[in-house]
Scaffold this motif. Sequence first.
Motif, short mmCIF file in Angstrom:
data_model
loop_
_atom_site.label_atom_id
_atom_site.label_comp_id
_atom_site.label_asym_id
_atom_site.label_seq_id
_atom_site.Cartn_x
_atom_site.Cartn_y
_atom_site.Cartn_z
N ASN A 162 0.54 4.60 -2.71
CA ASN A 162 1.21 5.27 -3.32
C ASN A 162 2.79 4.85 -3.43
N GLY A 163 3.23 4.28 -2.21
CA GLY A 163 4.69 4.04 -1.95
C GLY A 163 5.29 5.27 -1.10
N GLU A 191 -2.91 5.91 2.33
CA GLU A 191 -2.49 6.58 0.81
C GLU A 191 -1.04 6.12 0.61
N GLU A 192 -0.29 6.09 1.80
CA GLU A 192 1.33 5.87 1.41
C GLU A 192 1.14 4.32 1.14
N ARG A 200 4.99 2.21 -5.84
CA ARG A 200 3.51 2.34 -5.99
C ARG A 200 2.90 0.78 -6.01
#
Length: 469
Positions: free
Chosen positions: A459-460, A455-456, A278
Amino acid sequence: MRDISGDGPAYGFYGDDFTGATDTLAHLARAGLRTMLLFAPPDAARLSLLGRLDAVGIAGAARTMPPQVQQQELARVGAAFAALGVSVMHYKVCSTFDSAPQTGSIGVAIRTLREYCANPLVAVVGGQPNLRRYCVFGELFAAAGADDHRQSIYRIDRHPTMSRHPVTPMNEADLRIHLQRQGLENVQSIDWRCYADDDTMLQTELDSRLESKPDAVLFDVLDDSHLRAIGRVISRHANSQAPLLAVGASSVAQAYASALNEAGERGEVNVAPVSLARARGPVFVLAGSLSPLTEVQIAAAQSYLRVELDPLKMTGEGAADYLAARVAAIVGPLRDGRNVLAFTTRRAVHAADATDVTDAAKAEGEARRALPQLAHTCASLLREVLGKVRLQRIGIAGGDTSSFAIRALDAWGLSYFAPLSAGVTVCRLHADSSELDGMEIMLKGGQMGDANLFEELLNGHARDEADKH
């Protein structure tokens, strides 16, 4: 193919835009090859600082260039790779081969770079299966859609996005004809039926094609086994003769790496899967792409404050004041720790607010005229934002936007950091200034990535997408 333990890099690649160049960087690095992607041909001082490399790339913007400018750019690149002594020179194009005689011509690239590659084989690799790009009997097909399980495969001249590309619409699926229109009169092809297990049929067919001294030989690609066969061909020809020119997407690098693997010549780098953690601070994403998939990704980015960028206002009268106001709207929230997604609105391009057909046509024409300048303006916006707030991670969506935006920064290279999605990589930015050096940066083409990509990025992503396909 020269042993990768030699003094200089055996593999040199030029990306005709930055997003594709980072995908090739990722494939080579994950194959265990010491690889660096640079923004200009390296001089001796830069090479000495980088140390021993197996592969070196140059990220460019030839996809947007007219022929004369493209020829000047690639002559410098070809000379640089020749001086390095590479055995394979890879001209990396988009997996959809979007190009035209007057913009990003692949024909111009081949004619220019072939001056530095005396090998009689110019290999054009026509597909990249992990991105759902396939070449069958010389015709190109590509997936469209955000959901892996619901993607449809289209012939490229009927693709809902690429057939309508605002600069280089793909109106011909047969890549032989597509390249002939760009000045390559004799394009031979090898179809998928020639990929026998022992390569005998493939080599026989290739020898037959080479008798006519073709400008290029196009290879069908349907699955990874075809890439392995092509890799063996590239290996044999580059190893036994003069430097070889290969043209295609990152599938060229995949084929090359597979040949090294089979020959037991893999690199020494630890290539254990890396997970993207993240972000440690606010993330800024600049989406200059107008593709439908990027629109889906913008809609799914619920963790970001969204800032619209009107293409007409960014490039028309009063653009400087408008840009300054947009920069302020982005920088303030970032300083407060909020994630920000700035995106060029599709409304202006598609003229949805026009009240009648005449107004719609006028608005559409104005928007299309704004597009060539839009990537430059987005680059200016990114430079202004990063000059006012220090960030650990950013993302840029859009091939042209990425190319111009990164070139606008005072940086000199990228190295592979972590996978994010098929065809999308997070890299580390290398710069002489401490404010930029080490920044994590995602560059993606309009048609790349999952629906939740932004979103990835925040957030990782625990999955190694490279191993999924």
